[in-house]
Design an enzyme around this catalytic site. Sequence first.
Site, PDB file in Angstrom:
ATOM      1  CB  THR A 201      -0.930   0.010   1.230  1.00 30.04           C
ATOM      2  OG1 THR A 201      -1.644  -1.217   1.306  1.00 30.04           O
ATOM      3  CG2 THR A 201      -1.909   1.166   1.168  1.00 30.04           C
ATOM      4  CD  GLN A 235      -4.320  -3.065   0.082  1.00 30.01           C
ATOM      5  OE1 GLN A 235      -3.894  -3.695  -0.891  1.00 30.01           O
ATOM      6  NE2 GLN A 235      -4.465  -3.625   1.272  1.00 30.01           N
ATOM      7  CG  ASP A 258      -6.337   1.219   1.431  1.00 32.40           C
ATOM      8  OD1 ASP A 258      -7.401   1.105   2.070  1.00 32.40           O
ATOM      9  OD2 ASP A 258      -5.355   0.498   1.625  1.00 32.40           O
ATOM     10  CG  ASP A 291     -10.462  -0.158   5.325  1.00 36.33           C
ATOM     11  OD1 ASP A 291     -11.551  -0.080   5.916  1.00 36.33           O
ATOM     12  OD2 ASP A 291      -9.731  -1.166   5.386  1.00 36.33           O
ATOM     13  NE  ARG A 355     -12.017  -2.303   7.745  1.00 43.21           N
ATOM     14  CZ  ARG A 355     -11.810  -3.450   7.097  1.00 43.21           C
ATOM     15  NH1 ARG A 355     -12.273  -4.590   7.606  1.00 43.21           N
ATOM     16  NH2 ARG A 355     -11.151  -3.466   5.951  1.00 43.21           N
ATOM     17  CD1 TRP A 357      -5.164  -1.069  10.083  1.00 44.10           C
ATOM     18  CD2 TRP A 357      -4.493   0.942   9.357  1.00 44.10           C
ATOM     19  NE1 TRP A 357      -4.004  -1.256   9.373  1.00 44.10           N
ATOM     20  CE2 TRP A 357      -3.574  -0.037   8.917  1.00 44.10           C
ATOM     21  CE3 TRP A 357      -4.278   2.274   9.024  1.00 44.10           C
ATOM     22  CZ2 TRP A 357      -2.444   0.294   8.164  1.00 44.10           C
ATOM     23  CZ3 TRP A 357      -3.171   2.595   8.268  1.00 44.10           C
ATOM     24  CH2 TRP A 357      -2.263   1.619   7.838  1.00 44.10           C
TER      25      TRP A 357
END
Length: 433
Positions: A201, A235, A258, A291, A355, A357
């Site tokens: 990522t 990602q 992402d 995310d 959420r 991480w």
Amino acid sequence: MTFTNLSRVAAALSVSLLLAACSSNKAELVSTQLAPGTATRPVLSADEAQIFTQRNYFALSGQYAQPLEDHWIPSLISTDSVQTQFVVGSQVGVDGATFTSVQEAVSASLRARNHGNRIFIKLLPGTYTGTVYVPAGAAPITLFGAGESADQVVIQLALDSMISPETYRNTVNPKGEYLPGDRAWYMYNVCATKQKETIDTICSAVVWSQSNNFQMKNLTVVNSLLDTVDGGAHQGVALRTDGDKAQLENVRLIGRQDTFFVNTSDIQNNYVTDHYSRVYVKNSYIEGDVDYVFGRANAVFDNVEFHTVSSRGAGEAYVFAPDTMPQIPFGFLVINSRLTGDGGFQGDTKAKLGRAWDQGARETGYVAGQTANGQLVIRDSRIDSSYDVLAPWGAAAATNRPFAGNIAPNRDLNDVNFNRLWEYNNIVVVGEK
């Protein structure tokens, strides 16, 4: 569908009073969220919410262990009547263009003697394919689009965290955009020479700034990987910021997993993440599916639309994934904003607001007081019917730690045994958007 006013009632009423009621007579919307909420959807009281302000999120700089209280107050980014020698266009000489790629202009500006003054780089309307890297220690840089709207100036590239370093080299540096001796060379080289099968990522960003005081205005950044991949872990970061006092204004960030890595790190010092990085995003649009706003920075999002899409078929969708350290009380703040979704979330499938991480705890599991415990407040915003009404927060990334909201009397909002994902005074839409 329109909505009527609902009067506030006792906090003991059921979670259904978190929802806006429907009426065909009025369109005025009033929040009915009541503290303390529920264990799956905790809500702040007015007294508790008082500390969650831009002033407090931006109060400190420097190292976590020895912070400096400087109370950064970002002003609007001004590009009116800016005179600059760094103009990017499709052809040199057209409308004053002096460069044909954004990175060429950035690299040239870093070689210029400007005595630390802000550097303005104008992007003429068009699509620019390639990465943009701004290294740590650079002078303050403002990238701004000269179009009438943000979508007229686009920086794009398809980068996938799952590609090999060789594919990364061929994709990012096909014409020698990065050369030894360039100030951004180390950023490129650390990804190009990874001794791993994939770049991960951290290297998948189209635009990546490590400098302090970096600004972007009136343009779009797209990781154009988008729906060319399946719904698995791909990602593809559009923008990554690592420095302090970064600002985005009238910017569109588009990706899938992402999209925006709002980070705090220093690649030159082995990715040290023990210091404050502050980011202010205003009047902007961010799109993704998993995310898609994540990281450790202190970030404030003011009048931003977060749009969750289902087109890649990822199965689960999360807007936010903060990884705030447990001793730091402020992570992400969302104010006066809108959280929307596409048609894929209008049936039984719903997106999540986010959420935590639990970065770095995949092997150990969550360790209270040591593992990151993401902090986020969404307040004074509108959340449409794309999102899970009763349980809008998911289990933590990395550890799968179940979400646990603190609804105890006299609760500690930073209790490490609970999540720190909160709402206050939001309008929650049920049924049609």
